[in-house]
Design a protein around this motif. Sequence first.
Motif, short mmCIF file in Angstrom:
data_model
loop_
_atom_site.label_atom_id
_atom_site.label_comp_id
_atom_site.label_asym_id
_atom_site.label_seq_id
_atom_site.Cartn_x
_atom_site.Cartn_y
_atom_site.Cartn_z
N UNK A 228 0.84 -1.20 0.00
CA UNK A 228 0.00 0.00 0.00
C UNK A 228 0.88 1.25 0.00
N UNK A 229 1.94 1.22 0.80
CA UNK A 229 2.84 2.38 0.87
C UNK A 229 3.41 2.72 -0.51
N UNK A 230 3.85 1.68 -1.20
CA UNK A 230 4.47 1.88 -2.52
C UNK A 230 3.46 2.48 -3.50
N UNK A 231 2.27 1.93 -3.50
CA UNK A 231 1.26 2.45 -4.43
C UNK A 231 0.86 3.87 -4.09
N UNK A 232 0.65 4.13 -2.80
CA UNK A 232 0.23 5.47 -2.41
C UNK A 232 1.30 6.49 -2.78
N UNK A 233 2.55 6.13 -2.58
CA UNK A 233 3.63 7.07 -2.88
C UNK A 233 3.81 7.22 -4.39
N UNK A 239 5.16 10.80 -4.54
CA UNK A 239 6.08 11.20 -3.50
C UNK A 239 7.00 10.02 -3.18
N UNK A 240 7.95 10.25 -2.30
CA UNK A 240 8.86 9.17 -1.91
C UNK A 240 8.14 8.26 -0.91
N UNK A 241 8.40 6.96 -0.97
CA UNK A 241 7.71 6.04 -0.05
C UNK A 241 7.89 6.44 1.41
N UNK A 522 3.99 -2.02 10.22
CA UNK A 522 4.41 -0.63 10.37
C UNK A 522 5.61 -0.38 9.45
N UNK A 523 5.40 0.43 8.43
CA UNK A 523 6.50 0.66 7.47
C UNK A 523 7.66 1.41 8.11
N UNK A 524 7.45 2.08 9.23
CA UNK A 524 8.57 2.75 9.90
C UNK A 524 9.47 1.76 10.64
N UNK A 525 8.91 0.71 11.12
CA UNK A 525 9.69 -0.26 11.89
C UNK A 525 10.18 -1.43 11.05
N UNK A 526 9.42 -1.75 10.02
CA UNK A 526 9.78 -2.90 9.17
C UNK A 526 10.10 -2.35 7.78
N UNK A 528 10.71 -3.65 4.85
CA UNK A 528 10.17 -4.17 3.61
C UNK A 528 9.37 -5.42 3.89
N UNK A 529 8.40 -5.72 3.06
CA UNK A 529 7.63 -6.94 3.25
C UNK A 529 6.69 -7.16 2.09
N UNK A 530 6.25 -8.40 1.95
CA UNK A 530 5.34 -8.73 0.84
C UNK A 530 3.90 -8.86 1.29
#
Lengths: 771, 264
Positions: A228-233, A239-241, A522-526, A528-530
């Motif tokens: 979701x982060x990648x798509x939203x960015x 914007x940057x992820x 949590x994209x701030x703590x982790x 990368x993930x699938x």
Amino acid sequence: MIKFGIGQAVPRTEDARLLTGRGRYTDDIRLDRQTYACFLRSPHAHAELRAIETARATAAPGVLAVFTGEDLETDYIGNLRCLVDLKQSDGTPLKTPPRPALALRRVRHVGEPVAMVVAETAEAARDAAELIEVDYDPLPAVVETRAALDPAAPGIWPEAPGNLCFEWQRGDRAATDAAFARAARVIALDLVNNRLVPNSMEGRAALGDIDKTGRMTLYVSSQGVHGLQKQLAEDIFHDKPERIRVVTTDVGGGFGMKLFLYPEYVMVLYAARWLQRPVKWAAERIESFLSDDHGRDNLSHVELALDRDGHFLALRVDTVANLGAYLSNFAPYIPTHAGTAMLAGVYTTPAIDVRVRGVFTNTAPVDAYRGAGRPESAYIVERTVDFAARRLGLDPAELRRRNFIPPSAMPFETALGSTYDSGDFARTLDTALAAGDAAGFPDRRAAAKLRGRLRGLGLASYIESCAGGGPELATLEVGGDGKVTVLIGTQSNGQGHETAYKQIVASRLGVAPDDITVVQGDTDRIRWGSGTGGSRSVPVGGASLAESVRKVIERATPKAAELLEAAAVDVEFRDGSFAIAGTDRTVSLRAVAAAAAPKGGGPAFSEESRWRPPANTYPNGTHLCEVEIDPETGGVKVVRYTVVDDFGVVINPALVAGQVHGGVVQGIGQALLESCVYDAESGQLVTASFTDYAMPRADHVPPIDFHLECVPCQTNALGMKGAGEAGAIGAPPAVINAVVDALAEFGVEHIDMPVTPEKLWRTIRDARAGR
Amino acid sequence: MYDFDYHRPTTIADAVALLAQAEDGRPLAGGQSLIPTLKQRLAKRSDLVDLSAITELRGIRDDGGTLVIGAMTRHAEVAASDLVRSAIPALAATAESVGDAQVRNLGTLGGSIANNDPSADYPAALVGLGATIVTDRRSIAAEDFFTGLFETALAADELVVSVRFPRPDRAAYQKFPNPASRYAVVGVFVAKTGNAVRVAVTGAGAVVFRHSAMEAALTNSFTPAALEPIETPADDFNGDIHASQDYRAHLVKVMAKRAVAALQ
């Protein structure tokens, strides 16, 4: 230590928290100055959007803003994107029409978001939404899969003439045609794989926030934050992820449906940025029905060629897949790559030819739903085999045995290019027939007859494909206090990942489960993930985690050697301690971690791994189902159910039993109850509530007798195959085969899902009348 | 939910007065139909008059052989009542078959019959048993009470106080539930008192009705076989995605036969 080891049915460590109301779901999050969103949704299946008058809504009490599709266009907000790059059989790409978060100039399904109101309270937002005046010019609509390709059907997208999104082909057409030409018998049937509404217990919810630097945070009920982060960015906000953080807390069910980016998620962030305040949206149940991605909805024409002895020579499948009005993230992947590869089933069928046409209709988007293509394939194969057995006058189990891929043939490459690494299909079948007392069935059938009931026995020997989707990143940190943190990019939706991951770490690192914390979502703590989907979390994430454990031990060994005043090569790790080989001199991991911890804080050891599965895994098994039919009413009841699965190495039998139970119940729901109906004329979703859409309940399901007959996977680092979806894959054909068996005395050869009472009653009545 | 004024009177007289004064008021009994309708904004009411604090609307008692059940008695209370189970077991069974546990724990007899959903169970029991509905101002025979689709003989400010059930010799209710909602696709209540047989059908038509052809046949011979030749005209029946008109007509016979069979 071994009490929490791999292979043990330990209780779920998350349950005490979740069952006592201490779970924290997205809608539980309250931020300071939080506002509330309400979406005005299209009441039409298809209409020109002439004008939207928002002045009265904007002026209503408590309203902060009203947004329409034109606002997004003005602000260069990107469209939601289909992430699948599918090449058609003529070499051209599939059609990917635009999907803005709010409708622009036209609406294409009932429930499509048209405008968003943000207010100080949810009630004020909803009151104001009713003040928006939309000038619609209704157009004719097409909702039915079989009608979409009709030349007379209304067109939904100019770029997709005839409502055809793609035409796709797989397999060997020439070899298949040749096999059919020399076949002793050819069997043909048409199958409906009915559309389903996922109906997660927790509806979708999203909360958008923004800080003073303009960095945004999306709290969302999802199956993985990084996608979701990648798509939203990249696609939406350009914007940057790292400028968009995505957080997922507890999730109450997803079934695939919560993997995808949805318009509402875009909008809460957009509105938060506009208002510089948090914006919350949580779906009401009717919004879930109207706007969650639906599942399945395929029509297939199937032909099977056999030789004189009942050996399968070739299979031909022609499928029309309903994709809805817009392409969701993975929509075209599901009926093509995800499912069709499994059309060989557990059989040696040497030639297969598949054509799939994806079509647009004026309905909610369709995407992955528990099994995502594999239930559709398993249904095609296992219904067709049963149908063929009856036509040939053979015992369905015997016809299966004649065509099973034998264990000695492993690894076996199917006609569609999948290489099965392992599996003993006759063994799961035999175990199921024994455990389910198939030998006693004639007596049970006779006893049912005396009670005026028709009893049927059905089986399905399914195989599916899991653990794809690339690697998973698992980070393991050991603190100076010896406590362990697992950071992982998969996302539990209720499956119990936390417990499974703790078991892997506890058994391999010798740490008590209470000293292990699992962090996900949590994209701030982790980094990368699938995410979670395709039954991959524990097989892939768990394998990565095991590798991280190995690395931590490797990294800690020199420090342990130093403390033991020994050479590192003489130090070995066992049961949570380092020891000098051949002596009783040991030092605990905790002591090593304390010694290794940096003075300024931070973990003593931190290792990450990104294990990439070299191949998909192939969970398989046999379902055995008995039903009883009340011929006077058409009522049907599942009265006995046996499952024998091969999941490879199992981390926790209790967790997989839970997955199988839930999956079987969903499969029974699809086969007998769940009927998603759009009105063919108006395009309205007629079954938009639990009053009309029947979900399976406890009394629809008998006790499920579950057994494991596992053959370790040869391609997974831990020997696992995956278990999250199997129940929903094996159940629909087993249930329908049982229903057809019960009706065999009337000469009924097939009945489509869902077998609702009236459909069953009519089938019996017509068969009795010789129609 | 739209805004409304909420009242919680403690007497029937106060409740009736509040309803009479309200612009567009509605009594709130168990709320199992009304609250979802309000939440979905399918209805808008100026006032809700909550009846839950009126003790005189509650309770189950025997009045010289007639069973009297207060309007605010919950389905679960009727189902579990020793008095009901011994006097009219079929009535307790009917209450037990309503909806699901949550509905039975909140839904009330008075609320159900005043709402008169065409697929509700209680209307069949009331008409089948020849019950009398007692309101704050009069008594109404069950057959005259249920007048049409979601329509009753009640005036806008009139409250059901209790229902009086005469005891039959034998009675049974059989229904084919909608798998989704558990409302009756068709429900048939059969009661026999002396030589008189009453057959009431819910779910099939716009409103509960007595099946006179079946009653005549059963008066002649109280056996399932007596119902075999009777075809029920389906022209006025409900037809929807769950059940067509002719399937409902078929189920009327099946459920009636099973009810009679249960009484053999």
